[in-house]
Write a protein that holds these residues in place. Structure first.
Motif, PDB file in Angstrom:
ATOM      1  N   ALA A  18       0.829  -1.210   0.000  1.00 52.33           N
ATOM      2  CA  ALA A  18       0.000   0.000   0.000  1.00 52.33           C
ATOM      3  C   ALA A  18       0.863   1.259   0.000  1.00 52.33           C
ATOM      4  N   ALA A  19       1.967   1.244   0.749  1.00 50.03           N
ATOM      5  CA  ALA A  19       2.853   2.414   0.818  1.00 50.03           C
ATOM      6  C   ALA A  19       3.545   2.665  -0.519  1.00 50.03           C
ATOM      7  N   VAL A  20       3.996   1.612  -1.170  1.00 47.73           N
ATOM      8  CA  VAL A  20       4.649   1.770  -2.479  1.00 47.73           C
ATOM      9  C   VAL A  20       3.641   2.276  -3.511  1.00 47.73           C
ATOM     10  N   ALA A  21       2.429   1.747  -3.485  1.00 47.39           N
ATOM     11  CA  ALA A  21       1.395   2.217  -4.411  1.00 47.39           C
ATOM     12  C   ALA A  21       1.069   3.689  -4.172  1.00 47.39           C
ATOM     13  N   THR A  22       0.980   4.072  -2.913  1.00 48.99           N
ATOM     14  CA  THR A  22       0.697   5.469  -2.570  1.00 48.99           C
ATOM     15  C   THR A  22       1.847   6.373  -3.005  1.00 48.99           C
ATOM     16  N   ALA A  23       3.068   5.978  -2.692  1.00 49.65           N
ATOM     17  CA  ALA A  23       4.237   6.777  -3.087  1.00 49.65           C
ATOM     18  C   ALA A  23       4.332   6.872  -4.611  1.00 49.65           C
ATOM     19  N   ILE A  45      -8.477   7.062  -3.360  1.00 47.79           N
ATOM     20  CA  ILE A  45      -9.344   7.155  -2.184  1.00 47.79           C
ATOM     21  C   ILE A  45      -9.370   5.834  -1.429  1.00 47.79           C
ATOM     22  N   PHE A  46      -9.294   4.727  -2.152  1.00 47.55           N
ATOM     23  CA  PHE A  46      -9.338   3.417  -1.506  1.00 47.55           C
ATOM     24  C   PHE A  46      -7.954   2.876  -1.152  1.00 47.55           C
ATOM     25  N   MET A  47      -6.888   3.406  -1.749  1.00 47.83           N
ATOM     26  CA  MET A  47      -5.540   2.909  -1.435  1.00 47.83           C
ATOM     27  C   MET A  47      -4.908   3.673  -0.276  1.00 47.83           C
ATOM     28  N   TYR A  48      -4.994   4.985  -0.281  1.00 47.11           N
ATOM     29  CA  TYR A  48      -4.276   5.786   0.707  1.00 47.11           C
ATOM     30  C   TYR A  48      -4.583   5.403   2.156  1.00 47.11           C
ATOM     31  N   PRO A  49      -5.850   5.219   2.540  1.00 46.24           N
ATOM     32  CA  PRO A  49      -6.115   4.871   3.940  1.00 46.24           C
ATOM     33  C   PRO A  49      -5.544   3.508   4.335  1.00 46.24           C
ATOM     34  N   LEU A  50      -5.342   2.635   3.357  1.00 44.02           N
ATOM     35  CA  LEU A  50      -4.816   1.302   3.673  1.00 44.02           C
ATOM     36  C   LEU A  50      -3.414   1.375   4.261  1.00 44.02           C
ATOM     37  N   VAL A  51      -2.645   2.387   3.897  1.00 42.34           N
ATOM     38  CA  VAL A  51      -1.302   2.544   4.456  1.00 42.34           C
ATOM     39  C   VAL A  51      -1.395   2.713   5.973  1.00 42.34           C
ATOM     40  N   ILE A  52      -2.286   3.581   6.411  1.00 42.24           N
ATOM     41  CA  ILE A  52      -2.445   3.848   7.847  1.00 42.24           C
ATOM     42  C   ILE A  52      -3.089   2.657   8.552  1.00 42.24           C
ATOM     43  N   VAL A  53      -4.188   2.160   8.003  1.00 45.19           N
ATOM     44  CA  VAL A  53      -4.921   1.065   8.645  1.00 45.19           C
ATOM     45  C   VAL A  53      -4.034  -0.171   8.773  1.00 45.19           C
ATOM     46  N   LEU A  54      -3.361  -0.553   7.688  1.00 39.87           N
ATOM     47  CA  LEU A  54      -2.496  -1.729   7.729  1.00 39.87           C
ATOM     48  C   LEU A  54      -1.255  -1.478   8.580  1.00 39.87           C
ATOM     49  N   GLY A  55      -0.722  -0.266   8.534  1.00 37.78           N
ATOM     50  CA  GLY A  55       0.454   0.064   9.341  1.00 37.78           C
ATOM     51  C   GLY A  55       0.170  -0.061  10.829  1.00 37.78           C
TER      52      GLY A  55
END
Length: 150
Positions: A18-23, A45-55
Motif C-alpha cells: 500500500a505504501a509503495v502504491a501510494t508513493a 481514495i481506496f488505497m491511501y487509507p490502507l497505508v495507515i490502517v495496515l500500518g
C-alpha cells in the motif's frame, strides 16, 4: 516461525504494498506532473487509507483488520479492474485525463491502472490469507468433535 509472527509479516508486507502504491501515485502526480483522471482519484481514495490502517494493524498485530481492509481493497480492485479494461477498450467515459491519451507504460504492458490493479490484488491475497487463517483457527477451536479430544 510462530503464527503470530507470520501474521505480523503478512501485515507488514501488505502495508509495504500500500505504501509503495501510494508513493508511486504521488510521484506520478508531483514528480512527473501527470494529472489523475476520475478513476485514478477513486483508486487513490481506496488505497491511501490502507497505508495507515495496515500500518497500525502491523504494529499492534491486529489480524482482525481484515474485516476493514478486505471491503476497501475489493472496491479499489473493482475500480482498477474497470480502469484497466477501459484503457484496453478505449472507453474514456470517466477517464478524461492523461489516461485517455497517454498510457504511461512500464516494460511495455504495465500501465498505471494495471499497477494499481496489481497492488490491490496483492493486498487482497495477503489480507485474505489472514482472514482465511483466522476463520480456520476459529472453526477449529469451536469444533465440538475436537473439544476434549486433545
Amino acid at each position: 516461525m510462530n503464527t503470530s509472527r507470520m501474521q505480523r509479516h503478512v501485515l507488514v508486507a501488505a502495508t509495504l504494498v500500500a505504501a509503495v502504491a501510494t508513493a508511486g501515485s504521488l510521484y506520478f502526480r508531483h514528480g512527473m506532473g501527470l494529472f489523475p483522471c476520475e478513476l485514478c482519484w477513486f483508486q487513490r481514495i481506496f488505497m491511501y487509507p490502507l497505508v495507515i490502517v495496515l500500518g497500525v494493524a502491523a504494529v499492534e498485530n491486529r489480524v482482525a483488520v481484515y474485516r476493514t481492509v478486505l471491503p476497501v481493497a475489493a472496491i479499489g480492485w473493482l475500480i482498477a479492474a474497470y480502469h484497466s479494461y477501459a484503457q484496453v477498450a478505449g472507453d474514456s467515459l470517466m477517464c478524461s485525463s492523461f489516461c485517455a491519451t497517454i498510457q504511461y507504460q512500464f516494460f511495455g504492458v504495465l500501465t498505471i491502472p494495471n499497477l494499481s490493479l496489481i497492488a490491490f490484488s496483492m493486498i487482497l491475497v495477503l489480507v485474505g490469507s489472514l482472514a482465511f487463517e483466522a476463520r480456520r483457527t476459529a472453526a477449529e477451536t469451536t469444533d465440538p468433535e475436537r473439544v476434549g479430544s486433545d
